[in-house]
Design a protein around this motif. Sequence first.
Motif, PDB file in Angstrom:
ATOM      1  N   UNK A 162     -27.792  38.901  22.520  1.00 42.30           N
ATOM      2  CA  UNK A 162     -26.770  39.475  21.842  1.00 42.30           C
ATOM      3  C   UNK A 162     -26.986  41.116  21.725  1.00 42.30           C
ATOM      4  N   UNK A 163     -25.921  41.872  21.608  1.00 45.70           N
ATOM      5  CA  UNK A 163     -24.444  41.529  21.417  1.00 45.70           C
ATOM      6  C   UNK A 163     -23.767  40.985  22.629  1.00 45.70           C
ATOM      7  N   UNK A 164     -22.693  40.032  22.555  1.00 42.92           N
ATOM      8  CA  UNK A 164     -22.177  39.640  23.828  1.00 42.92           C
ATOM      9  C   UNK A 164     -21.057  40.451  24.302  1.00 42.92           C
ATOM     10  N   UNK A 165     -20.132  39.885  24.921  1.00 43.30           N
ATOM     11  CA  UNK A 165     -19.987  38.134  24.906  1.00 43.30           C
ATOM     12  C   UNK A 165     -20.907  37.874  26.126  1.00 43.30           C
ATOM     13  N   UNK A 166     -21.711  36.899  25.940  1.00 42.40           N
ATOM     14  CA  UNK A 166     -22.831  36.234  26.733  1.00 42.40           C
ATOM     15  C   UNK A 166     -22.065  35.665  27.989  1.00 42.40           C
ATOM     16  N   UNK A 167     -20.964  35.087  27.809  1.00 38.87           N
ATOM     17  CA  UNK A 167     -20.507  34.372  29.178  1.00 38.87           C
ATOM     18  C   UNK A 167     -20.126  35.757  30.042  1.00 38.87           C
ATOM     19  N   UNK A 168     -19.699  36.637  29.624  1.00 46.28           N
ATOM     20  CA  UNK A 168     -19.362  37.622  30.574  1.00 46.28           C
ATOM     21  C   UNK A 168     -20.565  38.367  31.287  1.00 46.28           C
ATOM     22  N   UNK A 169     -21.470  38.477  30.621  1.00 44.49           N
ATOM     23  CA  UNK A 169     -22.966  38.907  30.861  1.00 44.49           C
ATOM     24  C   UNK A 169     -23.326  38.012  32.133  1.00 44.49           C
ATOM     25  N   UNK A 170     -23.378  36.756  31.888  1.00 48.37           N
ATOM     26  CA  UNK A 170     -23.780  35.686  32.881  1.00 48.37           C
ATOM     27  C   UNK A 170     -23.027  35.646  34.029  1.00 48.37           C
ATOM     28  N   UNK A 171     -21.560  35.803  33.929  1.00 42.30           N
ATOM     29  CA  UNK A 171     -20.724  35.665  35.197  1.00 42.30           C
ATOM     30  C   UNK A 171     -20.976  36.718  35.961  1.00 42.30           C
ATOM     31  N   UNK A 172     -21.338  38.127  35.439  1.00 42.65           N
ATOM     32  CA  UNK A 172     -21.574  39.412  36.048  1.00 42.65           C
ATOM     33  C   UNK A 172     -22.704  39.135  36.740  1.00 42.65           C
ATOM     34  N   UNK A 173     -23.775  38.543  36.354  1.00 46.36           N
ATOM     35  CA  UNK A 173     -25.100  38.301  37.152  1.00 46.36           C
ATOM     36  C   UNK A 173     -25.069  37.402  38.359  1.00 46.36           C
ATOM     37  N   UNK A 174     -24.037  36.660  38.366  1.00 47.44           N
ATOM     38  CA  UNK A 174     -23.592  35.487  39.268  1.00 47.44           C
ATOM     39  C   UNK A 174     -23.002  36.269  40.409  1.00 47.44           C
TER      40      UNK A 174
END
Length: 310
Positions: free
Chosen positions: A247-259
């Motif tokens: 946090x802070x998020x949004x976590x899905x966006x961070x994960x998507x950026x790392x992929x």
Amino acid sequence: MGVFVFLPLVLPLTAWPIARLAEQRLHPGTATRLLTGVAGVMAVCSTVCLALLMVVGTAQLPGNPLPDGWSDPEVRAAVPYDEVAGRAAIPALLAVAVVCVATLWRHGRVRHRAHRALAGVPGTGVAVLPDETPYAYALPGGARDRVVVTTALLSRLEPAERRALFAHERAHLTARHHRFLLVVQLAARANPFLRPLRTAVSYTAERWADEEAAHAVGSRRVVARAIGKAALASRGTPLPTLAGFAAPGPVPRRVAALLEPAPAARNWPSLFTTVGMATWAAAVGTALSAMSSANSAVTMVLILHAATPL
């Protein structure tokens, strides 16, 4: 002063486009520095103009400690909108002062309490707490910088993911992300129009640490998995003013950026792009804000100097 004194109060609107585009198009480090600089300058300029308006409003109050010449009709004629804006600026500036002081006090208190709670933990760069609540955060403190993590969170991560976690938190400490976050938080308190920049910097600072962690462990997917697992297991840091791993998020966006492939480390975007035009618009707005506040301050000094009896 004319309408120039009001411009810094609304010019933060020019930074809204870059606040959104910087998250998507700029390197997280560049975006964090750019947005923090814009927010800090604009907040100072708008506060200066509120102070100038407050001087005008204070001069109209009965029993004020200012020289009588400051409330002369000729002075009021040279400073337009004094009856409404001048008096409204008094409670507005007081509110800004109160919330900014409260923010600084709360920030300092949280850090002090966190360091005091770790007083019995061995003085290494990492503090592992035997806690059933999974969380991790970076605790700045100069020579006492520490990464705090609980055994509950470590037990949910594989060895490579643990290395990603520690690299992420160390990146927060190395780049002094808490300073960027504090500046934008104070800026948003000083001028509500700067809140989108605060939200953007909260995200880009996390993305910056994500990229540093990916570089340190050599795998973007490992960092993405670690963030995803931590987000599912934890509720964020118990210390809301400090940066946490999930946090802070949004976590899905961070994960998507790392992929996706790593972002290019370009310092300044080209003018002939959407993000480039938004960046230059924010830069122009910041420059106009600085010039307007400086012009208003000089004008006010000259007017009140002329009105003050020798």
